[in-house]
Design a protein around this motif. Structure first.
Motif, short mmCIF file in Angstrom:
data_model
loop_
_atom_site.label_atom_id
_atom_site.label_comp_id
_atom_site.label_asym_id
_atom_site.label_seq_id
_atom_site.Cartn_x
_atom_site.Cartn_y
_atom_site.Cartn_z
N LEU A 200 -108.44 -64.63 50.65
CA LEU A 200 -109.71 -64.84 49.95
C LEU A 200 -110.08 -63.56 49.21
CD1 LEU A 200 -112.19 -66.67 49.41
CD2 LEU A 200 -113.25 -65.62 51.43
N ALA B 38 -115.86 -69.74 53.94
CA ALA B 38 -115.22 -69.87 52.63
C ALA B 38 -113.71 -69.94 52.79
CB ALA B 38 -115.62 -68.70 51.73
N ALA C 232 -113.23 -73.60 51.53
CA ALA C 232 -113.38 -73.55 50.07
C ALA C 232 -112.10 -73.87 49.32
CB ALA C 232 -113.91 -72.18 49.64
N THR D 59 -108.73 -72.88 47.34
CA THR D 59 -108.46 -71.73 46.49
C THR D 59 -109.77 -71.28 45.87
OG1 THR D 59 -106.25 -72.56 46.02
CG2 THR D 59 -107.13 -70.89 44.53
N ALA D 60 -110.20 -70.06 46.21
CA ALA D 60 -111.51 -69.61 45.75
C ALA D 60 -111.56 -68.09 45.75
CB ALA D 60 -112.60 -70.15 46.69
N THR D 61 -112.63 -67.58 45.18
CA THR D 61 -112.99 -66.18 45.28
C THR D 61 -114.38 -66.12 45.87
OG1 THR D 61 -113.94 -66.11 43.06
CG2 THR D 61 -111.61 -65.53 43.26
N ALA D 62 -114.75 -64.94 46.38
CA ALA D 62 -116.08 -64.80 46.98
C ALA D 62 -116.73 -63.52 46.47
CB ALA D 62 -115.99 -64.77 48.50
N ASP E 51 -119.18 -68.43 46.95
CA ASP E 51 -117.77 -68.64 46.70
C ASP E 51 -117.61 -69.65 45.57
OD1 ASP E 51 -117.08 -71.45 47.67
OD2 ASP E 51 -117.90 -70.63 49.53
N THR E 52 -116.42 -69.66 45.00
CA THR E 52 -116.11 -70.55 43.87
C THR E 52 -115.29 -71.75 44.30
OG1 THR E 52 -114.11 -69.29 43.38
CG2 THR E 52 -116.13 -68.62 42.23
N GLY E 53 -115.32 -72.07 45.56
CA GLY E 53 -114.48 -73.13 46.11
C GLY E 53 -114.96 -74.52 45.81
N ARG E 54 -114.42 -75.45 46.57
CA ARG E 54 -114.69 -76.87 46.32
C ARG E 54 -116.03 -77.34 46.86
NH1 ARG E 54 -109.68 -77.50 49.52
NH2 ARG E 54 -110.30 -77.26 51.68
N GLY F 167 -118.69 -74.71 44.75
CA GLY F 167 -118.80 -73.55 45.63
C GLY F 167 -119.97 -73.68 46.58
#
Length: 120
Positions: free
Chosen positions: A6, A38, A42, A44-47, A64-67, A103
């Motif tokens: 992450l 996350a 999440a 594949t994401a960034t935080a 986070d930019t996840g699902r 996210g």
């Protein structure tokens, strides 16, 4: 968390000052739990972890930019309950939920008392 997959960015706004150890531990646990969630949920994401020191309080925001939340978004996990309880001990607030566009966001604001001051 980076080593676990992450990518995380830390941003600090304002001027950090002395903080009670218990408050610092609460902040650590909030960030730890939010990033763990996350990593688990999440995909594949960034935080982004953002700490803002202003007006006698500390705002902690982890996004986070996840699902985002799964099919049961009303389910509150033990980690979120624990965060809420920790923040409440210091008269703070906690807000959690999905972000517009995807996210998840965890936001806490905790009042900071001057270290060493005894309130009458």
């Amino acid at each position: 968390m980076r080593e676990a997959g992450l990518p995380v960015t830390l941003r600090v706004d304002g001027r950090p000052g002395p903080m009670e150890e218990r408050v610092a531990l609460t902040v650590y646990r909030i960030v730890e739990e939010a990033l763990t969630n996350a990593l688990k949920h999440a995909g594949t994401a960034t935080a982004l972890v953002r700490l803002t020191f202003a007006d006698g309080s500390l705002a902690v925001e982890v996004t986070d930019t996840g699902r985002g939340p799964g099919p049961t978004p009303d389910r509150i996990g033990h980690g979120l309950v624990g965060m809420r309880e920790r923040v409440a001990l210091y008269g703070g607030i906690l807000r959690t939920g999905p972000r517009p566009g995807g996210g998840f966001r965890v936001y806490a604001r905790i009042p900071l008392e001057p270290v060493g001051v005894v309130l009458a």
